[in-house]
Design a protein around this motif. Sequence first.
Motif, PDB file in Angstrom:
ATOM      1  N   ASP A  45      26.900  34.636  23.952  1.00  0.00           N
ATOM      2  CA  ASP A  45      27.156  33.375  23.261  1.00  0.00           C
ATOM      3  C   ASP A  45      28.378  33.411  22.357  1.00  0.00           C
ATOM      4  O   ASP A  45      28.913  32.378  21.999  1.00  0.00           O
ATOM      5  CB  ASP A  45      25.937  32.966  22.435  1.00  0.00           C
ATOM      6  CG  ASP A  45      24.774  32.558  23.313  1.00  0.00           C
ATOM      7  OD1 ASP A  45      25.008  32.217  24.485  1.00  0.00           O
ATOM      8  OD2 ASP A  45      23.639  32.581  22.824  1.00  0.00           O
ATOM      9  N   ASN A  46      28.845  34.608  21.974  1.00  0.00           N
ATOM     10  CA  ASN A  46      29.969  34.645  21.034  1.00  0.00           C
ATOM     11  C   ASN A  46      31.218  35.352  21.535  1.00  0.00           C
ATOM     12  O   ASN A  46      32.201  35.454  20.818  1.00  0.00           O
ATOM     13  CB  ASN A  46      29.530  35.258  19.699  1.00  0.00           C
ATOM     14  CG  ASN A  46      29.147  36.711  19.835  1.00  0.00           C
ATOM     15  OD1 ASN A  46      29.178  37.286  20.912  1.00  0.00           O
ATOM     16  ND2 ASN A  46      28.778  37.311  18.720  1.00  0.00           N
ATOM     17  N   HIS A  47      31.220  35.865  22.753  1.00  0.00           N
ATOM     18  CA  HIS A  47      32.437  36.466  23.291  1.00  0.00           C
ATOM     19  C   HIS A  47      32.337  36.620  24.804  1.00  0.00           C
ATOM     20  O   HIS A  47      31.251  36.568  25.374  1.00  0.00           O
ATOM     21  CB  HIS A  47      32.727  37.819  22.634  1.00  0.00           C
ATOM     22  CG  HIS A  47      31.786  38.910  23.049  1.00  0.00           C
ATOM     23  ND1 HIS A  47      30.519  39.049  22.520  1.00  0.00           N
ATOM     24  CD2 HIS A  47      31.931  39.919  23.936  1.00  0.00           C
ATOM     25  CE1 HIS A  47      29.938  40.102  23.069  1.00  0.00           C
ATOM     26  NE2 HIS A  47      30.772  40.644  23.936  1.00  0.00           N
ATOM     27  N   ILE A  48      33.497  36.772  25.420  1.00  0.00           N
ATOM     28  CA  ILE A  48      33.531  37.016  26.857  1.00  0.00           C
ATOM     29  C   ILE A  48      34.413  38.230  27.147  1.00  0.00           C
ATOM     30  O   ILE A  48      35.240  38.625  26.326  1.00  0.00           O
ATOM     31  CB  ILE A  48      34.049  35.801  27.663  1.00  0.00           C
ATOM     32  CG1 ILE A  48      35.509  35.494  27.333  1.00  0.00           C
ATOM     33  CG2 ILE A  48      33.165  34.590  27.461  1.00  0.00           C
ATOM     34  CD1 ILE A  48      36.155  34.495  28.284  1.00  0.00           C
ATOM     35  N   HIS A  49      34.215  38.786  28.327  1.00  0.00           N
ATOM     36  CA  HIS A  49      35.053  39.863  28.845  1.00  0.00           C
ATOM     37  C   HIS A  49      35.576  39.407  30.196  1.00  0.00           C
ATOM     38  O   HIS A  49      34.836  38.790  30.979  1.00  0.00           O
ATOM     39  CB  HIS A  49      34.252  41.147  29.049  1.00  0.00           C
ATOM     40  CG  HIS A  49      33.707  41.725  27.792  1.00  0.00           C
ATOM     41  ND1 HIS A  49      34.493  42.352  26.851  1.00  0.00           N
ATOM     42  CD2 HIS A  49      32.446  41.782  27.318  1.00  0.00           C
ATOM     43  CE1 HIS A  49      33.737  42.782  25.861  1.00  0.00           C
ATOM     44  NE2 HIS A  49      32.479  42.435  26.122  1.00  0.00           N
ATOM     45  N   ILE A  50      36.816  39.729  30.459  1.00  0.00           N
ATOM     46  CA  ILE A  50      37.422  39.418  31.756  1.00  0.00           C
ATOM     47  C   ILE A  50      38.052  40.697  32.285  1.00  0.00           C
ATOM     48  O   ILE A  50      38.918  41.282  31.630  1.00  0.00           O
ATOM     49  CB  ILE A  50      38.495  38.323  31.634  1.00  0.00           C
ATOM     50  CG1 ILE A  50      37.892  37.050  31.045  1.00  0.00           C
ATOM     51  CG2 ILE A  50      39.156  38.065  32.988  1.00  0.00           C
ATOM     52  CD1 ILE A  50      38.916  36.007  30.644  1.00  0.00           C
ATOM     53  N   LEU A  51      37.610  41.128  33.442  1.00  0.00           N
ATOM     54  CA  LEU A  51      38.216  42.260  34.133  1.00  0.00           C
ATOM     55  C   LEU A  51      39.083  41.659  35.219  1.00  0.00           C
ATOM     56  O   LEU A  51      38.583  40.940  36.090  1.00  0.00           O
ATOM     57  CB  LEU A  51      37.136  43.161  34.738  1.00  0.00           C
ATOM     58  CG  LEU A  51      37.631  44.339  35.584  1.00  0.00           C
ATOM     59  CD1 LEU A  51      38.416  45.328  34.718  1.00  0.00           C
ATOM     60  CD2 LEU A  51      36.440  45.030  36.255  1.00  0.00           C
ATOM     61  N   CYS A  52      40.376  41.913  35.146  1.00  0.00           N
ATOM     62  CA  CYS A  52      41.266  41.323  36.143  1.00  0.00           C
ATOM     63  C   CYS A  52      42.384  42.294  36.492  1.00  0.00           C
ATOM     64  O   CYS A  52      42.633  43.268  35.795  1.00  0.00           O
ATOM     65  CB  CYS A  52      41.849  39.999  35.637  1.00  0.00           C
ATOM     66  SG  CYS A  52      42.985  40.146  34.252  1.00  0.00           S
ATOM     67  N   MET A  53      43.036  41.992  37.608  1.00  0.00           N
ATOM     68  CA  MET A  53      44.220  42.732  38.027  1.00  0.00           C
ATOM     69  C   MET A  53      45.414  41.953  37.485  1.00  0.00           C
ATOM     70  O   MET A  53      45.763  40.902  38.011  1.00  0.00           O
ATOM     71  CB  MET A  53      44.268  42.834  39.540  1.00  0.00           C
ATOM     72  CG  MET A  53      43.122  43.629  40.117  1.00  0.00           C
ATOM     73  SD  MET A  53      43.151  43.711  41.913  1.00  0.00           S
ATOM     74  CE  MET A  53      44.680  44.575  42.187  1.00  0.00           C
ATOM     75  N   LEU A  54      46.001  42.450  36.431  1.00  0.00           N
ATOM     76  CA  LEU A  54      47.099  41.756  35.773  1.00  0.00           C
ATOM     77  C   LEU A  54      48.328  41.734  36.672  1.00  0.00           C
ATOM     78  O   LEU A  54      48.799  42.778  37.131  1.00  0.00           O
ATOM     79  CB  LEU A  54      47.433  42.430  34.448  1.00  0.00           C
ATOM     80  CG  LEU A  54      48.519  41.791  33.595  1.00  0.00           C
ATOM     81  CD1 LEU A  54      48.089  40.390  33.156  1.00  0.00           C
ATOM     82  CD2 LEU A  54      48.816  42.660  32.395  1.00  0.00           C
ATOM     83  N   SER A  55      48.844  40.546  36.918  1.00  0.00           N
ATOM     84  CA  SER A  55      50.048  40.384  37.726  1.00  0.00           C
ATOM     85  C   SER A  55      51.231  41.058  37.037  1.00  0.00           C
ATOM     86  O   SER A  55      51.337  41.064  35.811  1.00  0.00           O
ATOM     87  CB  SER A  55      50.351  38.894  37.900  1.00  0.00           C
ATOM     88  OG  SER A  55      51.626  38.716  38.486  1.00  0.00           O
ATOM     89  N   LYS A  56      52.135  41.566  37.842  1.00  0.00           N
ATOM     90  CA  LYS A  56      53.366  42.147  37.304  1.00  0.00           C
ATOM     91  C   LYS A  56      54.319  41.060  36.828  1.00  0.00           C
ATOM     92  O   LYS A  56      55.308  41.331  36.170  1.00  0.00           O
ATOM     93  CB  LYS A  56      54.046  43.005  38.363  1.00  0.00           C
ATOM     94  CG  LYS A  56      53.254  44.228  38.730  1.00  0.00           C
ATOM     95  CD  LYS A  56      53.901  44.993  39.854  1.00  0.00           C
ATOM     96  CE  LYS A  56      52.993  46.169  40.231  1.00  0.00           C
ATOM     97  NZ  LYS A  56      53.481  46.891  41.377  1.00  0.00           N
ATOM     98  N   LYS A  57      54.002  39.812  37.147  1.00  0.00           N
ATOM     99  CA  LYS A  57      54.879  38.690  36.832  1.00  0.00           C
ATOM    100  C   LYS A  57      54.534  37.991  35.519  1.00  0.00           C
ATOM    101  O   LYS A  57      55.200  37.033  35.149  1.00  0.00           O
ATOM    102  CB  LYS A  57      54.829  37.654  37.958  1.00  0.00           C
ATOM    103  CG  LYS A  57      55.298  38.186  39.288  1.00  0.00           C
ATOM    104  CD  LYS A  57      55.156  37.122  40.353  1.00  0.00           C
ATOM    105  CE  LYS A  57      55.517  37.653  41.707  1.00  0.00           C
ATOM    106  NZ  LYS A  57      55.301  36.633  42.744  1.00  0.00           N
ATOM    107  N   ILE A  58      53.480  38.435  34.843  1.00  0.00           N
ATOM    108  CA  ILE A  58      53.060  37.740  33.628  1.00  0.00           C
ATOM    109  C   ILE A  58      52.661  38.754  32.555  1.00  0.00           C
ATOM    110  O   ILE A  58      52.044  39.782  32.857  1.00  0.00           O
ATOM    111  CB  ILE A  58      51.891  36.759  33.913  1.00  0.00           C
ATOM    112  CG1 ILE A  58      51.601  35.891  32.704  1.00  0.00           C
ATOM    113  CG2 ILE A  58      50.657  37.484  34.379  1.00  0.00           C
ATOM    114  CD1 ILE A  58      50.679  34.721  32.999  1.00  0.00           C
TER     115      ILE A  58
END
Length: 142
Positions: A45-58
Motif C-alpha cells: 500500500d505504500n511503495h512499489i518495486h519495478i524490476l526492468c531491463m533498463l534501455s541503453k537509450k534512457i
Amino acid sequence: MFTLFSAQNIGKISLMKKIEKELFSYIAVICKNLESTALQIGGTDNHIHILCMLSKKIALMKLVQEIKANSSKWIKTRGKKYENFFWQDGYGAFSVTEENLFVVRNYIRNQRQHHQQIHYKEELMDILEKHKMKYDEKYLWD
C-alpha cells in the motif's frame, strides 16, 4: 542491465489491491514504451518495486520520472479517493545480476506477505548497512 527501483507513495492513500493490478499493467506499458521491459512489478500500500531491463537509450532518472508522472495522473482518474495521490520525490535503484533475477522476482511478487514480517523502512536501512552504503537518513524519508 537489470534494475530494481522503489518509489514510495506519500500521498497517504493506500494503493488498494483493487487498482494495483491495473496500475502495475499500466506501468509495464510505460516501461515498454521507453524500451525498458518490466520483468516484475509489485508492492504494498505504500511503495512499489519495478524490476526492468533498463534501455541503453534512457537514463534511469528519466524512466522513473516518466513512470511517476504518468502513473500519478492515471491513479488520480480512479476516483475521488485518489485525487490527492502523489509519489515521494526520491527513489532507490539497485542493479541486479542475472543470477539473482529469480530471487528478486519472487521478492517483488510476495511484497504483501514479506512486509508483514519486516517494515519497508527497516528493511531498506538493513540493506544499506549490510552493503556499507553511505547515506543521510534525513534524505530517505519525507
